[in-house]
Structure formats: C-alpha cells, structure tokens
Design a protein around this motif. Structure first.
Motif, PDB file in Angstrom:
ATOM      1  N   LYS A 167       0.826  -1.206   0.000  1.00 26.37           N
ATOM      2  CA  LYS A 167       0.000   0.000   0.000  1.00 26.37           C
ATOM      3  C   LYS A 167       0.865   1.263   0.000  1.00 26.37           C
ATOM      4  N   ASP A 168       0.346   2.292  -0.664  1.00 28.09           N
ATOM      5  CA  ASP A 168       1.049   3.577  -0.700  1.00 28.09           C
ATOM      6  C   ASP A 168       1.087   4.210   0.690  1.00 28.09           C
ATOM      7  N   VAL A 169       1.919   5.224   0.838  1.00 31.50           N
ATOM      8  CA  VAL A 169       2.064   5.923   2.117  1.00 31.50           C
ATOM      9  C   VAL A 169       0.760   6.640   2.462  1.00 31.50           C
ATOM     10  N   PHE A 170       0.276   6.427   3.680  1.00 32.01           N
ATOM     11  CA  PHE A 170      -0.914   7.129   4.171  1.00 32.01           C
ATOM     12  C   PHE A 170      -0.513   8.504   4.695  1.00 32.01           C
ATOM     13  N   ASP A 171      -1.440   9.453   4.587  1.00 31.19           N
ATOM     14  CA  ASP A 171      -1.229  10.728   5.279  1.00 31.19           C
ATOM     15  C   ASP A 171      -1.383  10.509   6.784  1.00 31.19           C
ATOM     16  N   ARG A 175       1.748  21.892   8.600  1.00 31.61           N
ATOM     17  CA  ARG A 175       2.982  22.589   8.963  1.00 31.61           C
ATOM     18  C   ARG A 175       4.220  21.877   8.411  1.00 31.61           C
ATOM     19  N   SER A 176       4.225  20.557   8.443  1.00 29.05           N
ATOM     20  CA  SER A 176       5.397  19.830   7.947  1.00 29.05           C
ATOM     21  C   SER A 176       5.514  19.940   6.440  1.00 29.05           C
ATOM     22  N   SER A 177       4.356  19.975   5.732  1.00 28.46           N
ATOM     23  CA  SER A 177       4.414  20.132   4.274  1.00 28.46           C
ATOM     24  C   SER A 177       4.887  21.542   3.910  1.00 28.46           C
ATOM     25  N   ALA A 178       4.484  22.531   4.751  1.00 31.81           N
ATOM     26  CA  ALA A 178       4.941  23.909   4.510  1.00 31.81           C
ATOM     27  C   ALA A 178       6.451  24.000   4.681  1.00 31.81           C
ATOM     28  N   ASP A 179       6.980  23.254   5.649  1.00 33.05           N
ATOM     29  CA  ASP A 179       8.428  23.264   5.882  1.00 33.05           C
ATOM     30  C   ASP A 179       9.186  22.670   4.705  1.00 33.05           C
ATOM     31  N   ASP A 180       8.506  21.784   3.944  1.00 32.86           N
ATOM     32  CA  ASP A 180       9.163  21.124   2.818  1.00 32.86           C
ATOM     33  C   ASP A 180       9.190  21.998   1.564  1.00 32.86           C
ATOM     34  N   GLU A 181       8.368  23.092   1.539  1.00 34.57           N
ATOM     35  CA  GLU A 181       8.325  23.961   0.370  1.00 34.57           C
ATOM     36  C   GLU A 181       9.669  24.699   0.231  1.00 34.57           C
ATOM     37  N   GLY A 227      10.047   8.560  12.430  1.00 34.97           N
ATOM     38  CA  GLY A 227      10.805   9.133  11.319  1.00 34.97           C
ATOM     39  C   GLY A 227       9.916  10.061  10.530  1.00 34.97           C
ATOM     40  N   LYS A 228      10.466  10.639   9.478  1.00 37.69           N
ATOM     41  CA  LYS A 228       9.646  11.513   8.641  1.00 37.69           C
ATOM     42  C   LYS A 228       8.483  10.710   8.067  1.00 37.69           C
ATOM     43  N   ILE A 229       8.786   9.514   7.563  1.00 38.76           N
ATOM     44  CA  ILE A 229       7.755   8.543   7.189  1.00 38.76           C
ATOM     45  C   ILE A 229       7.779   7.452   8.258  1.00 38.76           C
ATOM     46  N   LYS A 230       6.692   7.339   9.006  1.00 40.63           N
ATOM     47  CA  LYS A 230       6.627   6.363  10.098  1.00 40.63           C
ATOM     48  C   LYS A 230       6.295   4.985   9.539  1.00 40.63           C
ATOM     49  N   THR A 265       3.081  -5.017  11.781  1.00 38.80           N
ATOM     50  CA  THR A 265       2.005  -5.815  12.369  1.00 38.80           C
ATOM     51  C   THR A 265       2.515  -7.204  12.714  1.00 38.80           C
ATOM     52  N   GLU A 266       1.770  -7.881  13.576  1.00 44.74           N
ATOM     53  CA  GLU A 266       2.147  -9.239  13.975  1.00 44.74           C
ATOM     54  C   GLU A 266       2.117 -10.206  12.791  1.00 44.74           C
ATOM     55  N   SER A 267       1.339  -9.886  11.761  1.00 39.57           N
ATOM     56  CA  SER A 267       1.264 -10.757  10.581  1.00 39.57           C
ATOM     57  C   SER A 267       2.456 -10.591   9.657  1.00 39.57           C
ATOM     58  N   GLY A 268       3.277  -9.552   9.918  1.00 45.78           N
ATOM     59  CA  GLY A 268       4.463  -9.324   9.096  1.00 45.78           C
ATOM     60  C   GLY A 268       4.334  -8.169   8.122  1.00 45.78           C
ATOM     61  N   ALA A 269       3.194  -7.503   8.107  1.00 44.48           N
ATOM     62  CA  ALA A 269       3.003  -6.361   7.213  1.00 44.48           C
ATOM     63  C   ALA A 269       3.744  -5.140   7.746  1.00 44.48           C
ATOM     64  N   VAL A 270       4.146  -4.261   6.822  1.00 43.79           N
ATOM     65  CA  VAL A 270       4.750  -2.979   7.190  1.00 43.79           C
ATOM     66  C   VAL A 270       3.979  -1.892   6.452  1.00 43.79           C
ATOM     67  N   LEU A 271       3.308  -1.033   7.211  1.00 42.75           N
ATOM     68  CA  LEU A 271       2.536   0.070   6.649  1.00 42.75           C
ATOM     69  C   LEU A 271       3.261   1.382   6.932  1.00 42.75           C
ATOM     70  N   ARG A 272       3.169   2.316   5.976  1.00 43.86           N
ATOM     71  CA  ARG A 272       3.916   3.571   6.093  1.00 43.86           C
ATOM     72  C   ARG A 272       2.948   4.745   6.120  1.00 43.86           C
ATOM     73  N   ALA A 273       3.293   5.772   6.892  1.00 43.46           N
ATOM     74  CA  ALA A 273       2.414   6.935   7.015  1.00 43.46           C
ATOM     75  C   ALA A 273       3.209   8.166   7.408  1.00 43.46           C
ATOM     76  N   LYS A 274       2.671   9.331   6.993  1.00 44.19           N
ATOM     77  CA  LYS A 274       3.297  10.595   7.365  1.00 44.19           C
ATOM     78  C   LYS A 274       3.002  10.947   8.820  1.00 44.19           C
ATOM     79  N   SER A 275       1.841  10.507   9.305  1.00 46.64           N
ATOM     80  CA  SER A 275       1.502  10.692  10.720  1.00 46.64           C
ATOM     81  C   SER A 275       0.719   9.482  11.197  1.00 46.64           C
ATOM     82  N   VAL A 276       0.736   9.251  12.500  1.00 45.02           N
ATOM     83  CA  VAL A 276       0.077   8.072  13.089  1.00 45.02           C
ATOM     84  C   VAL A 276      -0.729   8.523  14.302  1.00 45.02           C
ATOM     85  N   ILE A 277      -1.922   7.953  14.437  1.00 41.31           N
ATOM     86  CA  ILE A 277      -2.736   8.158  15.645  1.00 41.31           C
ATOM     87  C   ILE A 277      -2.931   6.793  16.306  1.00 41.31           C
TER      88      ILE A 277
END
Length: 526
Positions: free
Chosen positions: A211-215, A514-520, A297-300, A304-316
């Motif tokens: 899966k693509d990176v989640f916001d 704010r983080s996207s503004a910092d990247d401009e 990290g910048k991309i978190k 998961t216990e099943s072995g999946a790795v999901l990527r996101a810009k922020s996590v709740i």
C-alpha cells in the motif's frame, strides 16, 4: 412463543427468502422441546409459505435441536436449544442466508471460504445472555452456507448442562472443530479463516505492505479511532485504519446509556454504527491486524504481527485498554476454566454454583448484582477498606441475601483440581490472616490496563503504561498522536474517547500542514 410485534418483524424479513426452506426438528417430551416447537411454528407462519417443518430422527443426540436446510441441497445450519435473546438475530440471519438472501461479506472473503479444502464440523457453545456469542455463530453460519463442507451447530449451554459439564465449558463462546478445541471469545469470519487457511495471513501481509504511504494511519478501531478516521477523512487526506477488531472494547460493553444524544444502546450496535459511519468516507479499513512495532521518522512505519509494514506521514494510536488481571497463581492456569472476565457472557454457565467477584468498583458491584440472580452465592472481594461503587449500586447490593462482601482483602491464589477452579485464597489486610473460600468460579473486575506493551522504548509512557499526550494529543514523538483509553487523559468513557479521537485527528492534520509547509522551497528574494 413470539409476540405480535416480533412476528410482524420476522414476517417482513422472511419476505426476502428466495429458496424454499425445510426445518428438521429433533424433539422429545421435554418442556424445552415444546417451547422450541412453538418457536418453529411461529417461524413457519411468518414464512409466507416458503418454510416447512418436519420431524427429525429419534437417534439425534441433542434434543431439542433443529436443522435449517435449503430444500434439495446440502446447504444448512443447526441450532441446539432455543435461539432467543441475543441469538434471535442469528436465527433470522440463518433463515435468510439459507433461503438465498445475499451474504454481506467481501467477495475476496467469500471466495476464500469457497476454496477451503477439507471437511469442518464446528460446535459452538453459547449462552443466550452472551453479547459476544452472536458474532461467532453468525460468522460460522455464513461460512457454512457459502461452503457446505463446513457444518455448524450452535449449542445453548443452558439447555445442555450435562454436555457443558463433561466438556468443561466454563466460558462462552467456546468453539470446537472436529471434536477438538478451536478457540473461544469474540471471533469474526476473517479470524476464523486465518486459522483454517494458514497461508492467508502471509498473503494478506504481503498485500498490505504494497500500500502507498498514508497521510494518517490510525492504529485501533474503537470509538477514538473511529472518530479520528472520520475527522481526517473529512479533511480529504489519505486515511487508513488497522484494527484487531473494529469496535474495540466497546464490543464487550453490554449497555450504553450515557452517550449524549443516544438514550440507550448496546456495545454491539454502537460498534456497528461506528464502522458504518467510518465507511461513509474514503477510509481504508484493515481488520484483524495487530500492531507490533512503530518506527518513528519523517515517514513512520507500523509493523504488524502478521508481518506487514505500513507507512504513514503521521500516526494516531488508539489501541484502547483491556481487562486488568490480578496476576496471582492460578489465574492464567484456569482462565476459561473457572476464571472469567465477562459476567454477562459466562454467568449462566455457573447457574446454581458459588462464585467470587474480585473488585468493588462499579464493574465489580454490577457483576455481583447480575450474578446473584443466577448463581447460588456470590463472594465480593474488595482490596480497599470500602467499596468504590456508586451509592445506588451499593444500596442494591445490600438487599441481596446471597451476596457476601469482604473488604480489606487481597486475593492471593486461585485453586483448582487441574481441570477447573475449586477455590480462592485471600489475605485479610488488617489481621494478616489467610482464608480460603470454596467456589467454582472467579470473575475478575478490577479495571483496565492500556494496550501499550508494543510501544515500550519508542514513546513516553506513564508509570501505569498509558501514553503521555499533550493538549493536541501529540506524543513524545513528532507526528505520532494518541487518543482514548490508551492515553493519560482521565475518565475512561466512550464520549471522552470520541472527543479525544477528533482532537488527535485535528492535531495530526495541523502537523501535516505545517510539515508540508516546511518542505516547500524557500522563496527567492527579489
């Protein structure tokens, strides 16, 4: 058997039956058989001529019981007992599904069920007061209709106490597959499939990792997680939710009477409403996934216990809490063999027996009151010098003659005979003397513990294991937020969790802006 209103509702549902149904009834001369026969006649009368009842063979082991079959096929499900109470919905769904009404499962899941290779005979022991049991019964019934090589029967333990005793069933729902213990507790179709199709978990993990990176990636599907998902999705950002089971601890809540604007509901209905609301938006829900690690990290990364790795810009993080254990000898050894955590689910299995309730808060006193109407005797054990429950509950408790309250007592051990519980020991905290109480069941009701073991060493936790959060729900790691019962926010209530989930969502959105503004790139000076 059914009142006029219920008959009318049943009749409206059964209009959707497509294929003729035959119900094979197995009865004897007992009152329960007569009661079941009356129920089946009501079903026939509401079935618009599409349902018939015939007598079964005399050699059927369980009576009363009945098989719902699609005429001319081997498609069917079975019930042993009288599926009323929480299981009436299971009966209605079984009639509809056997009768050809579409089953509401993802097409990939349906295809996976069809492709299961083998013969599977499931027996599920239930109680009619169990609010966790219908999900298991309905999941297995649906699987049986999709794949007739899967045979299922739901057994009401209250109607067949001898079998419950012989099999040492002391917690429901309890599943057996081909005569061997398969699992217990609330379980959905995907979880059952994962155990039957051993390669499914690895295949699912591989797909998730693509899966693509989640916001925003929300970990946990309880009230806080659902609220967070709705708020972030409404902002138009890419939102994903991974959850062990959508609804979380709310699924184990019997009655909800304090959620503002909803006068009264139950945990199951509330959880369904949460998921339906989230699905109104473009949210990627990934069920039966339990997080095992988070890599900041910048991309978190969320592993998961099943072995999946999901990527996101922020996590709740909204992984909630679970029942706290007393951590004494015998508790783990006799869990589901006399040690229980849900009086509503497992209480009927202790009818006429002696039990203890550990904990004198609202949960403990409510459990003692409920159990007193079922069991022979309840011993309520409270660690402190006084009960902590609301005064109205304490007054009700005081009127019950088969309840004994022991205060200033520390449970020290749960005893058993190797198969089931037969006693409990506690220490009088004032005198230091040890005492033993002979009994058959122990219900632990001492509060909650946050689900944060997987986060230790990654983000700041309190001494109680709760996630430390600021006013915006942010944790000690930038871009990682938390909400609900898993955090240090006081007062563990559904309505508070929902508000905290919304707040964490707004906090994460603010962080992303704010983080996207910092990247401009910096503006070039004129």
């Amino acid at each position: 058997m059914l009142d006029a209103d219920l008959k009318a509702q049943l009749s409206s549902y059964l209009e959707r039956v497509v294929h003729p149904i035959e119900i094979v009834a197995h009865t004897d001369a007992s009152a329960k058989s007569q009661e079941m026969s009356a129920l089946l006649q009501d079903v026939v009368s509401a079935g618009h001529g599409k349902i018939t009842v015939v007598a079964g063979s005399d050699d059927k082991a369980r009576k009363p019981s009945f098989d719902i079959t699609r005429k001319g096929t081997d498609i069917g499900v079975s019930f042993a007992g009288i599926p009323m109470g929480h299981e009436f919905t299971s009966l209605v769904l079984a009639l509809l599904q056997v009768g050809g009404h579409p089953i509401k499962l993802d097409e990939k899941v349906i295809e996976q069920i069809r492709n299961l290779d083998g013969d599977f005979v499931f027996e599920t022991f239930i109680s009619l007061s169990c609010h966790n049991c219908p999900e298991v019964v309905q999941a297995l019934n649906a699987m049986s209709v999709i794949n007739p090589r899967i045979k299922v029967v739901a057994v009401d333990g209250g109607v067949f106490p001898k079998e419950v005793e012989e099999r040492q069933v002391m917690a429901v729902p309890m599943m057996y597959l081909n005569g061997q213990h398969f699992g217990q507790g609330r379980t959905n179709v995907e979880e059952i499939l994962a155990k039957l199709d051993t390669g499914a978990s690895a295949r699912a993990a591989a797909e998730l990792s693509k899966k693509d990176v989640f916001d925003v990636l929300i970990v946990g599907g309880g009230p806080a997680g659902a609220a967070a998902a709705i708020y972030t999705a409404r902002k138009g950002i890419r939102t994903g939710v991974i959850a062990d089971r959508f609804g979380g601890q709310v699924l184990d809540t019997l009655s909800i009477e304090n959620f503002i604007s909803v006068k009264e509901t139950d945990g199951q209905k509330f959880a369904v409403a949460l998921e339906q609301h989230v699905k109104e938006y473009d949210v990627d829900i990934m069920n039966t996934q339990r997080a095992s690690k988070i890599v900041p990290g910048k991309i978190k990364e969320v592993h998961t216990e099943s072995g999946a790795v999901l990527r996101a810009k922020s996590v709740i993080i909204s992984t909630g809490a679970r029942w706290r254990e007393i951590n004494v000898p015998g508790e783990k050894e006799y869990r589901n063999h006399g040690v229980a955590y849900c009086p509503h689910c497992d209480g009927p299995l202790f009818k006429g027996k002696r039990v203890a309730v550990i904990g004198g808060g609202n949960s403990g006193v409510e459990a003692a009151i409920d159990l007193a109407g079922i069991v022979e005797h309840v011993t309520l054990i409270e660690f402190g010098a006084e009960l902590r429950a609301d005064a109205v509950l304490q007054r009700k408790l005081a009127t019950l003659r088969n309840v004994k309250v022991i205060k200033s007592a520390q449970t020290s051990e749960i005893h058993g005979d190797g198969k089931k519980v037969n006693g409990l020991s506690y220490t009088d905290r004032e005198s230091g003397q040890s005492h033993r109480v002979d009994l058959e069941g122990v219900f632990v009701q001492i509060g909650l513990v946050p689900n944060t073991e997987w986060l230790k060493g990654t983000i700041e936790l309190s001494k109680h294991g709760e996630i430390e959060v600021d006013a915006k729900g942010q944790t000690s790691e930038t871009g990682i937020f938390a909400a609900g019962d898993v955090t240090t926010v006081p007062y563990k209530q559904i309505v508070i969790a929902v508000g905290e989930g919304a707040k964490a969502a707004l906090g994460s959105f603010d962080y992303l802006i704010r983080s996207s503004a910092d990247d401009e790139p910096a503006a070039i000076a004129a």
